[in-house]
Design a protein around this motif. Structure first.
Motif, PDB file in Angstrom:
ATOM      1  N   ASP A 183     -21.206 -74.392 -79.559  1.00  0.00           N
ATOM      2  CA  ASP A 183     -20.398 -75.365 -78.625  1.00  0.00           C
ATOM      3  C   ASP A 183     -21.056 -75.934 -77.608  1.00  0.00           C
ATOM      4  N   LEU A 184     -22.257 -76.118 -78.218  1.00  0.00           N
ATOM      5  CA  LEU A 184     -23.331 -76.793 -77.015  1.00  0.00           C
ATOM      6  C   LEU A 184     -22.811 -78.156 -76.772  1.00  0.00           C
ATOM      7  N   GLY A 185     -22.123 -78.811 -77.545  1.00  0.00           N
ATOM      8  CA  GLY A 185     -21.669 -80.105 -77.197  1.00  0.00           C
ATOM      9  C   GLY A 185     -20.954 -80.263 -75.932  1.00  0.00           C
ATOM     10  N   ARG A 186     -20.116 -79.000 -75.432  1.00  0.00           N
ATOM     11  CA  ARG A 186     -19.457 -79.154 -74.299  1.00  0.00           C
ATOM     12  C   ARG A 186     -20.192 -79.215 -73.068  1.00  0.00           C
ATOM     13  N   PHE A 187     -21.687 -79.342 -72.985  1.00  0.00           N
ATOM     14  CA  PHE A 187     -22.575 -79.558 -71.925  1.00  0.00           C
ATOM     15  C   PHE A 187     -22.769 -81.234 -72.173  1.00  0.00           C
ATOM     16  N   LEU A 188     -22.729 -81.709 -73.185  1.00  0.00           N
ATOM     17  CA  LEU A 188     -22.936 -83.207 -73.226  1.00  0.00           C
ATOM     18  C   LEU A 188     -21.664 -83.900 -73.002  1.00  0.00           C
ATOM     19  N   THR A 189     -21.227 -83.795 -71.799  1.00  0.00           N
ATOM     20  CA  THR A 189     -20.073 -84.746 -71.537  1.00  0.00           C
ATOM     21  C   THR A 189     -20.232 -85.290 -70.160  1.00  0.00           C
ATOM     22  N   LEU A 190     -19.286 -86.243 -69.722  1.00  0.00           N
ATOM     23  CA  LEU A 190     -19.627 -87.272 -68.673  1.00  0.00           C
ATOM     24  C   LEU A 190     -19.102 -86.245 -67.618  1.00  0.00           C
ATOM     25  N   GLU A 191     -18.185 -85.333 -67.574  1.00  0.00           N
ATOM     26  CA  GLU A 191     -17.702 -84.630 -66.698  1.00  0.00           C
ATOM     27  C   GLU A 191     -18.851 -83.433 -66.343  1.00  0.00           C
ATOM     28  N   SER A 192     -19.328 -82.847 -67.373  1.00  0.00           N
ATOM     29  CA  SER A 192     -20.503 -81.726 -67.153  1.00  0.00           C
ATOM     30  C   SER A 192     -21.725 -82.384 -66.421  1.00  0.00           C
ATOM     31  N   LEU A 193     -21.848 -83.740 -66.876  1.00  0.00           N
ATOM     32  CA  LEU A 193     -23.304 -84.153 -66.102  1.00  0.00           C
ATOM     33  C   LEU A 193     -22.720 -84.379 -64.601  1.00  0.00           C
ATOM     34  N   LYS A 194     -21.703 -84.734 -64.309  1.00  0.00           N
ATOM     35  CA  LYS A 194     -21.283 -85.030 -62.958  1.00  0.00           C
ATOM     36  C   LYS A 194     -21.424 -83.665 -62.144  1.00  0.00           C
ATOM     37  N   ALA A 195     -20.693 -82.698 -62.774  1.00  0.00           N
ATOM     38  CA  ALA A 195     -20.631 -81.412 -62.191  1.00  0.00           C
ATOM     39  C   ALA A 195     -22.099 -80.732 -61.875  1.00  0.00           C
ATOM     40  N   ASN A 196     -23.242 -80.980 -62.727  1.00  0.00           N
ATOM     41  CA  ASN A 196     -24.318 -80.326 -62.762  1.00  0.00           C
ATOM     42  C   ASN A 196     -25.684 -81.147 -62.365  1.00  0.00           C
ATOM     43  N   ARG A 197     -25.285 -82.491 -61.772  1.00  0.00           N
ATOM     44  CA  ARG A 197     -26.409 -83.362 -61.553  1.00  0.00           C
ATOM     45  C   ARG A 197     -27.190 -82.816 -60.453  1.00  0.00           C
ATOM     46  N   GLN A 198     -26.684 -82.193 -59.361  1.00  0.00           N
ATOM     47  CA  GLN A 198     -27.527 -81.653 -58.216  1.00  0.00           C
ATOM     48  C   GLN A 198     -28.180 -80.529 -58.790  1.00  0.00           C
ATOM     49  N   LEU A 199     -27.943 -79.774 -59.660  1.00  0.00           N
ATOM     50  CA  LEU A 199     -28.739 -78.595 -60.263  1.00  0.00           C
ATOM     51  C   LEU A 199     -30.001 -79.314 -61.055  1.00  0.00           C
ATOM     52  N   LEU A 200     -29.495 -80.247 -61.981  1.00  0.00           N
ATOM     53  CA  LEU A 200     -30.666 -80.916 -62.511  1.00  0.00           C
ATOM     54  C   LEU A 200     -31.684 -81.662 -61.561  1.00  0.00           C
ATOM     55  N   LEU A 201     -31.240 -82.233 -60.685  1.00  0.00           N
ATOM     56  CA  LEU A 201     -32.177 -82.855 -59.475  1.00  0.00           C
ATOM     57  C   LEU A 201     -33.083 -81.809 -58.850  1.00  0.00           C
ATOM     58  N   ALA A 202     -32.334 -80.686 -58.725  1.00  0.00           N
ATOM     59  CA  ALA A 202     -33.333 -79.672 -57.784  1.00  0.00           C
ATOM     60  C   ALA A 202     -34.405 -79.086 -58.876  1.00  0.00           C
ATOM     61  N   PHE A 225     -25.907 -75.489 -83.160  1.00  0.00           N
ATOM     62  CA  PHE A 225     -25.323 -76.601 -82.107  1.00  0.00           C
ATOM     63  C   PHE A 225     -23.931 -76.588 -82.032  1.00  0.00           C
ATOM     64  N   PHE A 226     -23.364 -76.241 -83.308  1.00  0.00           N
ATOM     65  CA  PHE A 226     -21.652 -76.401 -83.167  1.00  0.00           C
ATOM     66  C   PHE A 226     -21.263 -75.032 -83.058  1.00  0.00           C
ATOM     67  N   TYR A 227     -22.091 -73.950 -83.521  1.00  0.00           N
ATOM     68  CA  TYR A 227     -21.530 -72.482 -83.457  1.00  0.00           C
ATOM     69  C   TYR A 227     -21.435 -71.973 -81.921  1.00  0.00           C
ATOM     70  N   GLN A 248     -31.801 -83.961 -80.890  1.00  0.00           N
ATOM     71  CA  GLN A 248     -30.454 -84.740 -81.194  1.00  0.00           C
ATOM     72  C   GLN A 248     -30.510 -85.746 -82.047  1.00  0.00           C
ATOM     73  N   THR A 249     -31.434 -86.870 -81.663  1.00  0.00           N
ATOM     74  CA  THR A 249     -31.687 -88.009 -82.463  1.00  0.00           C
ATOM     75  C   THR A 249     -31.857 -87.838 -84.088  1.00  0.00           C
ATOM     76  N   ALA A 250     -32.837 -86.994 -84.113  1.00  0.00           N
ATOM     77  CA  ALA A 250     -33.641 -86.397 -85.540  1.00  0.00           C
ATOM     78  C   ALA A 250     -32.439 -86.011 -86.396  1.00  0.00           C
ATOM     79  N   LEU A 251     -31.566 -85.267 -85.929  1.00  0.00           N
ATOM     80  CA  LEU A 251     -30.564 -84.441 -86.645  1.00  0.00           C
ATOM     81  C   LEU A 251     -28.892 -85.118 -86.465  1.00  0.00           C
ATOM     82  N   ALA A 252     -29.035 -86.456 -85.712  1.00  0.00           N
ATOM     83  CA  ALA A 252     -27.712 -87.113 -85.670  1.00  0.00           C
ATOM     84  C   ALA A 252     -26.745 -86.241 -84.931  1.00  0.00           C
ATOM     85  N   LEU A 253     -27.239 -85.443 -83.944  1.00  0.00           N
ATOM     86  CA  LEU A 253     -26.138 -84.464 -83.212  1.00  0.00           C
ATOM     87  C   LEU A 253     -25.257 -85.377 -82.037  1.00  0.00           C
TER      88      LEU A 253
END
Length: 226
Positions: free
Chosen positions: A23-42, A19-21, A62-67
């Motif tokens: 850098d998957l955390g870059r997808f878990l940001t408010l900015e990323s969610l807003k930018a990709n919302r339409q793709l997720l909805l589609a 996860f850290f190697y 995420q919850t099990a491993l406290a990410l």
């Protein structure tokens, strides 16, 4: 420690490292969610079951491993699935993930957790053992301690698994709904502080106090009888 436990621990550590190697955390940001919302909805419209399953698996891990990323995942649930279904999926996945964390602590990492967090968990452990589900509901409703610390603390106690599951599931519904519902109105959110306002946190505190009333009554009654 037997080979099965070692393998499970290694898989968990490898997942966290990956996860850290990457850098998957870059997808878990408010900015990323807003930018990709339409793709997720589609994608959700075309592959409904796959989207729901993928979301829940990611949230459970995420919850099990406290990410990092729980808040963004809850917002994502609202943005993609809507308030009601989103709350159902998010709360269910978070409860399963928390239960896995509880079981991992109890059966795999007890000594390691005690060495790392023992002093910080002492008070929580004592209250959980004495007051059970009432104190667990209080902890879930009022954000006094981090979510993952409560999972670890409960895993070190003799708290029954059923009590932990029920207390966690019902205890996180109010907070889960707040964040999921906010995600359904994603365009109005500019920062995470817009969601967790003092008024909302105060409401959670009141709910938590109500959850503690039976335990406090029992304690007062016990002192009066002694």
């Amino acid at each position: 420690m037997n080979s099965k436990k070692i393998i499970l621990i290694m898989i968990g550590l490898a997942t966290v490292a990956l996860f850290f190697y990457l850098d998957l955390g870059r997808f878990l940001t408010l900015e990323s969610l807003k930018a990709n919302r339409q793709l997720l909805l589609a994608f959700y419209a075309d592959h409904t079951l796959l989207m729901v399953a993928a979301f829940m698996v990611i949230y459970i891990i995420q919850t099990a491993l406290a990410l990092p990323g729980a808040v963004i995942l809850s917002l994502s649930a609202g943005a993609v699935f809507g308030p009601l279904l989103g709350t159902t999926y998010a709360v269910t996945a978070a409860s399963i993930g928390a239960t896995l964390s509880f079981l991992i602590t109890r059966y795999l990492l007890r000594e390691a957790v005690l060495n790392r967090f023992g002093s910080k968990l002492e008070t929580i452990n004592k209250e959980l053992e004495e007051r059970g589900i009432n104190y667990l509901l209080f902890l879930r409703l009022v954000p006094v301690f981090p979510f993952f610390l409560i999972n670890l603390a409960a895993g070190l106690t003799r708290l029954p698994l059923r009590t932990f599951v029920l207390g966690t599931f019902f205890g996180i519904i109010p907070g889960g709904f707040v964040f999921v519902n906010a995600g359904a109105s994603l365009a109005t959110i500019n920062s995470l502080s817009d969601i967790a306002s003092p008024r909302v946190l105060g409401s959670f505190a009141l709910l938590g106090l109500f959850a503690l009333i039976p335990a406090l009554y029992g304690k007062v009654k016990k002192q009066a009888d002694s």
